[in-house]
Enzyme design. Structure first.
Site, PDB file in Angstrom:
ATOM      1  N   ASP A 130       0.850  -1.182   0.000  1.00 18.66           N
ATOM      2  CA  ASP A 130       0.000   0.000   0.000  1.00 18.66           C
ATOM      3  C   ASP A 130       0.891   1.240   0.000  1.00 18.66           C
ATOM      4  OD1 ASP A 130      -3.046   0.806   0.741  1.00 18.66           O
ATOM      5  OD2 ASP A 130      -1.599   2.193   1.686  1.00 18.66           O
ATOM      6  N   ASN A 146      -2.644  12.835  -3.007  1.00 24.33           N
ATOM      7  CA  ASN A 146      -3.647  13.308  -3.966  1.00 24.33           C
ATOM      8  C   ASN A 146      -4.140  14.698  -3.579  1.00 24.33           C
ATOM      9  OD1 ASN A 146      -3.855  11.365  -5.963  1.00 24.33           O
ATOM     10  ND2 ASN A 146      -5.243  10.080  -4.759  1.00 24.33           N
ATOM     11  N   HIS A 196      -5.015  14.706  -8.468  1.00 25.24           N
ATOM     12  CA  HIS A 196      -5.237  13.319  -8.882  1.00 25.24           C
ATOM     13  C   HIS A 196      -4.419  12.903 -10.091  1.00 25.24           C
ATOM     14  CE1 HIS A 196      -8.711  13.502  -6.128  1.00 25.24           C
ATOM     15  NE2 HIS A 196      -8.464  12.209  -6.010  1.00 25.24           N
ATOM     16  N   ASP A 218      -2.211   9.646 -10.201  1.00 24.44           N
ATOM     17  CA  ASP A 218      -2.214   8.585 -11.228  1.00 24.44           C
ATOM     18  C   ASP A 218      -0.791   8.292 -11.691  1.00 24.44           C
ATOM     19  OD1 ASP A 218      -4.896   8.337 -11.063  1.00 24.44           O
ATOM     20  OD2 ASP A 218      -5.363   9.339 -12.968  1.00 24.44           O
ATOM     21  N   GLU A 274      -4.848   2.301  -3.999  1.00 25.58           N
ATOM     22  CA  GLU A 274      -3.390   2.420  -4.003  1.00 25.58           C
ATOM     23  C   GLU A 274      -2.765   1.149  -3.436  1.00 25.58           C
ATOM     24  OE1 GLU A 274      -5.497   4.008  -1.971  1.00 25.58           O
ATOM     25  OE2 GLU A 274      -4.561   4.598  -0.070  1.00 25.58           O
TER      26      GLU A 274
END
Lengths: 315, 132
Positions: free
Chosen positions: A183, A191, A196, A200, A226
């Site tokens: 994770d 973010n 965002h 990504d 994630e």
């Protein structure tokens, strides 16, 4: 078209071959049913024009054998009989013949049959081509449905299917798999800070790095937002732990700025467990154990690897 | 003779032409696209095999070999029909049918009629080769 003529009588063969060639088609002639069958297997003709009565195998038997043969292409079958054998036509049609001709063979009657044959075989070819295309599209769709579009990794669906296979391999062959959940630390904060689009980009960078780091035979999936899952075949918890430490270090070494994380860069936490026939656990149990280990890694300060402490798992 | 016996294969009425005009017309029309030697080739092929086949037929009948006689008569019927020797084909087909049911009664008479018709057919077929 490629046309196969089967007749044990030589003038009938000559006549049929001349009529076939006059109608603009290729012709191969054979003298009995067995030869016809061999020629059929070898050259896959579009049309077979077969005498009914031949030594060894009748035209009806030949037709039946051709129809029972699995093939992508369709062979148009025309039975040739004498007037007195007219009773066999019904049997032949039931056996899969498309049409019949009576002897003596007339070139114009044969040419008429070949027009129908051309139409029918073209239709079958079209169907076969569409079937093949459908198959291809299906495969493509299946592959798309199993892949996460952002990272190109296998998604939950792929994982679910692969885990079922894994479970059966463990049960049947005694194979052993290390499962590791990873994770990205404080990804929500990333973010919120960087947006965002940047998030990504991080997901892609992390997944690319994981793929680079795993060995052939290992697999990486995007498990959730994630979260990633690595499946490491034939690893113990100890060797699996080494592998995950290497991955954790390599992600940190990417030096992707993350002001909201203690390390100042993107890091990952990981929890691992083992799927082993001796432990008699389901893949779902093992995933839960890995998840618990991952939570512990988070609790213990993140950017670290923890392994399951569930009974038997640490052995 | 057993002319009146109902079990004897009855000869069909003989037509005036030895070779059927319609069949010959079909063959000539096919020859337009099949090549100039087609009819000659077909006629030569027929003649090269027919005598031996009639001998086979006679041997089988004399040996009481109904399946053998059937095969020879059936083949002879087919090839003769291809050349337009329709009457000869019909005689052979009738004998083939009798042999198929295992009935060689009257076969000798049928053979004689086949021989006689064959003698008429041979020169007519030979003429097809010569006329090329």
């Amino acid at each position: 078209m490629k046309i196969l003529v089967a007749d044990d009588e030589s003038t009938s063969r000559l006549l049929a071959a001349a009529a076939v060639r006059s109608a603009g088609h290729e012709c191969e002639s054979v003298v009995d049913g067995e030869q016809a069958w061999q020629a059929f297997l070898k050259s896959a003709p579009d049309v077979v024009i077969s005498d009914w009565l031949m030594p060894g195998m009748t035209g009806v038997e030949l037709c039946r054998r051709i129809r029972a043969h699995q093939s992508d292409t369709y062979t148009y079958f025309v039975l040739v009989t004498s007037q007195s054998e007219r009773a066999h036509v019904l049997e032949a049609m039931h056996a899969g013949a498309d049409d019949y001709l009576t002897k003596p063979l007339r070139a114009d009657a044969l040419a008429e049959r070949l027009i129908a044959a051309e139409r029918v075989t073209a239709l079958h070819r079209l169907l076969a081509a569409q079937r093949a295309q459908l198959h291809l599209l299906n495969d493509e769709l299946t592959s798309i449905a199993r892949r996460d579009p952002l990272t190109r990794l296998g998604n939950r669906l792929a994982l679910q299917e692969d885990l079922e296979q894994l479970e059966s391999r463990v049960a049947r062959y005694g194979h052993r798999y290390c499962l590791a959940l990873l994770d990205i630390d404080h990804f929500k904060a990333y973010n919120d800070t960087y947006g965002h689009a940047a998030g990504d980009h991080v997901l892609r960078a992390v997944s690319d790095e994981l793929v680079r780091q795993v060995r052939g035979g290992d697999s990486v999936y995007r498990y959730g937002g994630e979260e990633f899952l690595c499946i490491l075949p034939e690893q113990s918890l100890l060797t699996g732990n080494y592998a995950m430490q290497r991955m954790r270090a390599s992600i940190e070494a990417l030096r992707i700025e993350h002001s909201g994380n203690a390390a100042g860069v993107i890091t990952v936490s990981a929890g691992l467990s083992i799927l082993d026939v001796a432990l008699a656990k389901s893949a779902a149990d093992v995933l839960n154990e890995a998840d618990a280990a991952l939570y512990r890694a988070k609790d213990l300060g993140r950017n670290r690897v923890e392994q399951s402490t569930a009974s038997g798992a640490s052995s | 003779m057993t002319e009146s016996d109902p079990r004897t294969p009855q000869p069909p009425p003989l037509t005036s032409d030895v070779l059927d005009r319609d069949v010959l017309a079909d063959l000539r029309s096919l020859e337009q696209s099949a090549g100039a030697d087609f009819i000659a080739e077909l006629a030569a092929l027929y003649l090269s095999e027919a005598s031996a086949r009639i001998t086979d037929l006679r041997d089988a009948v004399e040996a009481g070999d109904a399946p053998g006689a059937f095969a020879a008569a059936h083949t002879m019927a087919g090839s003769s029909a291809n050349l337009g020797a329709t009457d000869l084909a019909a005689l052979c087909a009738a004998l083939a049918r009798a042999c198929q049911s295992g009935d060689l009664y009257g076969a000798t008479d049928a053979l004689e009629r086949i021989d006689r018709e064959f003698e008429r057919v041979v020169p007519a077929v030979r003429a097809l080769i010569g006329s090329q």
